[in-house]
Design a protein around this motif. Sequence first.
Motif, mmCIF file in Angstrom:
data_model
loop_
_atom_site.group_PDB
_atom_site.id
_atom_site.type_symbol
_atom_site.label_atom_id
_atom_site.label_comp_id
_atom_site.label_asym_id
_atom_site.label_seq_id
_atom_site.Cartn_x
_atom_site.Cartn_y
_atom_site.Cartn_z
ATOM 1 N N ASP A 113 79.635 18.951 -2.205
ATOM 2 C CA ASP A 113 79.490 20.031 -3.526
ATOM 3 C C ASP A 113 79.042 21.344 -2.659
ATOM 4 O O ASP A 113 78.743 21.394 -1.587
ATOM 5 N N PRO A 114 78.898 22.432 -3.440
ATOM 6 C CA PRO A 114 78.533 23.628 -2.757
ATOM 7 C C PRO A 114 77.109 23.677 -2.232
ATOM 8 O O PRO A 114 76.930 24.527 -1.389
ATOM 9 N N PHE A 115 76.228 22.583 -2.680
ATOM 10 C CA PHE A 115 74.989 22.759 -1.970
ATOM 11 C C PHE A 115 74.787 21.474 -1.284
ATOM 12 O O PHE A 115 73.541 21.131 -0.786
ATOM 13 N N GLY A 116 75.796 20.711 -0.990
ATOM 14 C CA GLY A 116 75.711 19.455 -0.165
ATOM 15 C C GLY A 116 76.879 18.907 0.567
ATOM 16 O O GLY A 116 77.914 19.221 0.251
ATOM 17 N N GLY A 117 76.699 18.202 1.681
ATOM 18 C CA GLY A 117 77.808 17.871 2.448
ATOM 19 C C GLY A 117 78.301 16.221 2.095
ATOM 20 O O GLY A 117 77.773 15.903 0.975
ATOM 21 N N GLN A 118 78.723 15.811 2.929
ATOM 22 C CA GLN A 118 79.709 14.423 2.642
ATOM 23 C C GLN A 118 78.583 13.297 2.271
ATOM 24 O O GLN A 118 77.379 13.319 2.923
ATOM 25 N N THR A 119 78.919 12.499 1.296
ATOM 26 C CA THR A 119 77.885 11.613 0.797
ATOM 27 C C THR A 119 78.774 10.114 1.066
ATOM 28 O O THR A 119 78.119 9.111 1.394
ATOM 29 N N GLU A 165 80.968 7.530 3.185
ATOM 30 C CA GLU A 165 81.374 7.251 4.463
ATOM 31 C C GLU A 165 82.612 6.184 4.208
ATOM 32 O O GLU A 165 82.548 4.844 4.020
ATOM 33 N N ARG A 199 81.933 10.617 -8.980
ATOM 34 C CA ARG A 199 80.894 11.567 -8.774
ATOM 35 C C ARG A 199 80.389 11.267 -7.406
ATOM 36 O O ARG A 199 80.691 10.398 -6.852
ATOM 37 N N ARG A 200 79.847 12.206 -6.763
ATOM 38 C CA ARG A 200 79.580 12.027 -5.185
ATOM 39 C C ARG A 200 78.370 11.051 -4.947
ATOM 40 O O ARG A 200 78.169 10.667 -4.011
ATOM 41 N N GLN A 201 77.840 10.715 -5.967
ATOM 42 C CA GLN A 201 76.845 9.446 -5.731
ATOM 43 C C GLN A 201 77.535 8.109 -6.068
ATOM 44 O O GLN A 201 76.809 7.069 -5.953
ATOM 45 N N LEU A 255 79.290 5.581 -4.483
ATOM 46 C CA LEU A 255 79.442 5.527 -2.870
ATOM 47 C C LEU A 255 80.396 4.297 -2.712
ATOM 48 O O LEU A 255 80.803 4.239 -1.866
#
Lengths: 433, 433, 433, 433
Positions: free
Chosen positions: C58-64, C66, C341-343, C345
């Motif tokens: 997201d604009p404040f964080g990279g790849q989550t 894997e 959502r990026r969480q 996983l």
Amino acid sequence: MTDFFSGIDKVRYAGPDSDAELAFRWYDPERVVMGKRLEEHLRFAVAYWHSFAWPGGDPFGGQTFERPWFADDMKAAKLKADVAFELFEILDAPFFCFHDADVRPEGATFAESRRNLEEIVDYFAGKMESSKTKLLWGTANLFSHRRWMAGAATNPDPDVFAYAAATVKSCMDATHKLGGQNYVLWGGREGYETLLNTDLGRESEQAGRFLSMVVEYKHKIGFPGTILIEPKPQEPTKHQYDYDVATVYGFLKRFGLENEVKVNIEQGHAILAGHSFEHEIALAASLGIFGSIDMNRNDYQSGWDTDQFPNNHSEVALAYYEILRAGGFTTGGTNFDAKLRRQSLDPVDLVAAHVGGMDVCARGLIAAAAMLEDGGLERMRAERYAGWDRPDAKAMLTSDLASIAARVEAENLDPQPRSGRQERLENWVNRFV
Amino acid sequence: MTDFFSGIDKVRYAGPDSDAELAFRWYDPERVVMGKRLEEHLRFAVAYWHSFAWPGGDPFGGQTFERPWFADDMKAAKLKADVAFELFEILDAPFFCFHDADVRPEGATFAESRRNLEEIVDYFAGKMESSKTKLLWGTANLFSHRRWMAGAATNPDPDVFAYAAATVKSCMDATHKLGGQNYVLWGGREGYETLLNTDLGRESEQAGRFLSMVVEYKHKIGFPGTILIEPKPQEPTKHQYDYDVATVYGFLKRFGLENEVKVNIEQGHAILAGHSFEHEIALAASLGIFGSIDMNRNDYQSGWDTDQFPNNHSEVALAYYEILRAGGFTTGGTNFDAKLRRQSLDPVDLVAAHVGGMDVCARGLIAAAAMLEDGGLERMRAERYAGWDRPDAKAMLTSDLASIAARVEAENLDPQPRSGRQERLENWVNRFV
Amino acid sequence: MTDFFSGIDKVRYAGPDSDAELAFRWYDPERVVMGKRLEEHLRFAVAYWHSFAWPGGDPFGGQTFERPWFADDMKAAKLKADVAFELFEILDAPFFCFHDADVRPEGATFAESRRNLEEIVDYFAGKMESSKTKLLWGTANLFSHRRWMAGAATNPDPDVFAYAAATVKSCMDATHKLGGQNYVLWGGREGYETLLNTDLGRESEQAGRFLSMVVEYKHKIGFPGTILIEPKPQEPTKHQYDYDVATVYGFLKRFGLENEVKVNIEQGHAILAGHSFEHEIALAASLGIFGSIDMNRNDYQSGWDTDQFPNNHSEVALAYYEILRAGGFTTGGTNFDAKLRRQSLDPVDLVAAHVGGMDVCARGLIAAAAMLEDGGLERMRAERYAGWDRPDAKAMLTSDLASIAARVEAENLDPQPRSGRQERLENWVNRFV
Amino acid sequence: MTDFFSGIDKVRYAGPDSDAELAFRWYDPERVVMGKRLEEHLRFAVAYWHSFAWPGGDPFGGQTFERPWFADDMKAAKLKADVAFELFEILDAPFFCFHDADVRPEGATFAESRRNLEEIVDYFAGKMESSKTKLLWGTANLFSHRRWMAGAATNPDPDVFAYAAATVKSCMDATHKLGGQNYVLWGGREGYETLLNTDLGRESEQAGRFLSMVVEYKHKIGFPGTILIEPKPQEPTKHQYDYDVATVYGFLKRFGLENEVKVNIEQGHAILAGHSFEHEIALAASLGIFGSIDMNRNDYQSGWDTDQFPNNHSEVALAYYEILRAGGFTTGGTNFDAKLRRQSLDPVDLVAAHVGGMDVCARGLIAAAAMLEDGGLERMRAERYAGWDRPDAKAMLTSDLASIAARVEAENLDPQPRSGRQERLENWVNRFV
Ligand SMILES: [Co+2]
Ligand SMILES: [Co+2]
Ligand SMILES: [Co+2]
Ligand SMILES: [Co+2]
Ligand SMILES: [Co+2]
Ligand SMILES: [Co+2]
Ligand SMILES: [Co+2]
Ligand SMILES: [Co+2]
């Protein structure tokens, strides 16, 4: 009996499959969930202002409603009260709410306004002897008259502060006399149009002192109800002081009132402030200041306060879920600070809007209770934080940066993220709504 | 000397009529207004992250900038530092700011990351010996790495809390060593994506304890700077805990930290939270927690944080007016937490953006100072509240509702509204900008 | 078989009362409503990009995330395809959609990129022989690579236009070869960051010509599918040309393409443009350009495109109601342009998100069909406009102002408003959802 | 002479350094820029409704202004006219604008309303003989009375359509008689509150036919002015049909009216629709439908139409830059559809607001003209698109996808991005404002 609602009978529970226009499909007041009747859980209140005093105007158009009581005298005020109590009867409403300006004509002087209010309060009291409908809360309209245009408690003119103080006293007296369970303050004009003419520091001192006086007066007269602040971020002002729950909390802490005053949270105001309704409820509960709700939605795509009846039970369920998690209402309840659309001209529209809103809330609360009894969400939440129940984690909270840093290096900590499971949780909710 | 800015000379003040592309038209550091040099008033800082570490990506596109230092090793980090100090020199910047992640490669372990940071801090320290540029503030990046995805201090995993504590310690040490005048905490991940998996109460307790540890560590190491929280309402999270100034104030009061911690207010974050920048500054000042600013605007029509250099001196003037009214900066300053548009590929763009921003700020501050020295606005403000200086008005504030109500009736008060003069005040401001 | 989804079986319909995590509660593909199987009504498509190519940044964080296929070579691309078709199988998905950039590594030259795409298309074709999953649409990614930063068809550099034209040709060829039922153009960079460097007139001429070439090429190769434009108002650009349905309609009319091109409407984009999803669908239908939908919601309180799976069946019902009123999908369908959502996983999150979204849509469509079959809403709508069915009313539409004005005076017309019945209509809807 | 503005003299140009409250600092009507006097460039108009008919109410409060002409009879209407023309004189205003409902009392019948309008038109005509102030445009108020609550041309009741047609005829007659230079239609109720009771297709057919009749009537009576539509996205309705410039363009194209009708663009409405004001102007100009402007700003942080006088000359400069680039106004002008804040009670506030607004516009236009004469921006814009002036680039526009693709591969095209120079362009603008 007036003939305003002629042809409309008392609305009764008829179950989800009924195709009657005016029947409760979900709101069965006697249904028990989590050990309490729905009526006691929901504590519905009809709002006098929108339902009986609002003429249907908007910023670009005037009155659309034609009500026989639209006149500015005591006779009309009593006719309005007659019709109001007829609606309460039709809906079997447990509660109502009012402002002074909704129920009595403005007098030529403050004293006359006060006497008008007292006369109507007596008239209400008479009606309430034979009605089940109680007063959820009273409040003062400190925003409509031009004297309030630059604020009430926060006005640059101390005489307006005085007038506001006298008005609130009269409304607290009225609320106390009618057995009101709460007294609400909404600071519609406590804010500013331009910072250029505003002294924020002075105005917040005025507001803090005013609220303290309200609390002092409550204790003096032995009013057993709760004092509630209703936050809103803007509209009518460009910027309102009681912006949201977090802002009100800071204000209460500043003036030492956090144990004396709680919040009345409105869905539409939460939205305007950039929060979800359930956020504001959960936050207030976590800060110990949750009081009551105004269950009226805003249109998400209109940038102003549309005050519509709720119509989405899935959303409403999330709000009641937080309320039930927090133990449910005590003195608070579910007020419909909602107005008909201005094109909804007919008496049946007024009834149907309330019936629909009550049904949506009942359906939402039933779903919320089922979710809570199921326990799945709470179990997953607990699992997510389970690490914090470890003794070493608790100990860390009383430790210090340097010790923790040493441990991070010593143990070569490299914590790995775990799924937040948002979609799965949303699916879980969708089993119940 | 690297050749990154080759051909670009030190930027100098040339006056409003200059048509050089890279000259200050308004920012004459030596110009004295209200008894202080502009440089001392404005206290400009270059932000390391946007200017040197951001690759130009956005949610729909990747890297656009091609910088020779875009690699993940110490050599690149030092080249980046060389170029950064060259920019500071070109701009004659009095300050800079950085996160750990901007300046050093991430290590394989926490300890390695810490050592990398220390090595760069030493490298910075060497450069600062011969540079005028000081450190306005340091901070820790607790949001970019996937370990922070569910929060740092407010993470459900106590090991992440520990990792955050260790990281902040290392960044406070770095800041202290470099003579930083403030230490900033921005809680980009301290919030939530969904309330369904979040325990607000638990997380705020964690946050309160974390901040207390930061304050304790500051005192332990004798760091003389100010601890600052930078509020933001959302993005990257759906909802961030340090929503705005009022929210942070309530949080500080709750944990007894209101005399230990101040706020770093960003224009763009104020806008996202529904406030004007000047509101947030004035509010913080009135609450005694004003610290510093991030002077980067958001596009009013984009619903996310665009972090653009300021370009409207009239708006900026209103912000500096509130800062000057509050006495100006002490340890704080004007940081550009601003990034180039991702199409602004050239080194000259980076210089020009800062020059333009500094000029807009200087012009705004000069106007603000002139307004304050003129005194017109403050005179009109004082007139508006003059009634409150009357002894009876002051006495009323220590009185009670019943006494005031009695007086309202006895004196038959009927306060009449007076013009708020908004347009005249706005015209007044327009004389100066 | 890869082991990515190991332990996850094909998801089956189990009815509303199932408490399995991965079961359809509402989506029974075989259920017939309004004479058609649910599968044929809904025409679900999985989007390759969000589900398989997005790394979670997201604009404040990279790849989550894997994923074993996160590499930039053909081997990884094929592994990704294997996993994708496994998901299609698990969901029994009737369709999928893709961009070139999702499925093949970028080559060193355009020709290499094209050949990579062709190789993957062959790989897909092989898989599709034994799969039920068809291609709903293909499209070209003309926004992620830095060459597109200033636009594709609307780029100030004609070579970028050429590169875009070549890219779209290759993607149309791929779509045609795979039997795609539509070809989509989303102009993520066809807009501007600042009007100061933009020539609106020139850029719209370029866009009009580009689209005409696409239509010409479609006819040339005999592609039987529909060309679709997907409107969006902003993000990534500050302002995008294909703002909303009404804007696209004007653009098509201007270039004479209104019978050749339709729209793919995304719920989130409708919201960003200030419209409800159902508005955009109803408008497109009334203009004869309704094509397909991207059924992914935006968070109403985030000002950016959150692309979440739908989770509110009552809202979704209103969208499908408009689709069914318009006759249902022809070549279009229900694509989930939705990202986890990026969480989220875990592989199971990806499956669960689709299952939940499909269920919400199925439940919404079933309710919409019931509303339409019930006929109450359409009956009330017809009643409201019944006056226009009078011959004199129809005649008036071919009359003129002066004649009408004469009649108004002659007949002393004084039309009286009638209730719009909004709350009653909303209650009506709530019987079905 | 009434005594409403007693003590207020004609406002004159006194230069930027004047400290008089009521003097023009920038608006010198005689100053020539780009070959034309400022008065002829700007073509200022005073709006009758906000300045003389609006009582100061807002959604939460009633009348604040006390004007001697607030009564509903012809005598009051004439007093209002007297005061209005006194304001025009004080400001030396070249134009004014009005709705029928602003200037005449509503009659008991349509015919009486029409006759009242005619009487006032004659009264205006008498005044205009000795006044320099001309009519920029007239319009009909088809939104305030309850008969319009569900639309005028788009009403479900054909009698309301008829009433609207008759009303517009009477207003076009009035405008023609007074020599108005344009006739405006703003469809404040041409939209909907809920899609559930709305037939979009039917309503847009009605709207198209209505507008065609207006154009036909214009030609029939030989009205030489321009017909203008004023777009707005919402408020009072939830959704308005004339959403923005692009939407109006599509509507005009659909009904073949794009050469007959232009747009009146309001800054506040542009903002509400998600566009910048300059975007809407530039778009209208590029589509050949630019007509006139309403130069009143919205507060960026209020989600409703605040209709404030402009106060930021840098923003205004960007709007006039687009107007001057497009050749300036022909029949259009700069109308202030702006209302005083409801606390601005004094006659001097009304004058000062206009003076301030006119100054901001004059300053903006002077800057815009200087920018255009400087030529820097246009030179940089032309450079950016220079590639398109190459013959092969032009040829490509008449080519086809396959040929272009062949060339891309043959020439191995790999276009490299160039800086968009946004910050440098913004700095450039800041030299002039
Ligand atoms: Co409200
Ligand atoms: Co409320
Ligand atoms: Co920011
Ligand atoms: Co910042
Ligand atoms: Co999207
Ligand atoms: Co999409
Ligand atoms: Co407006
Ligand atoms: Co207007």
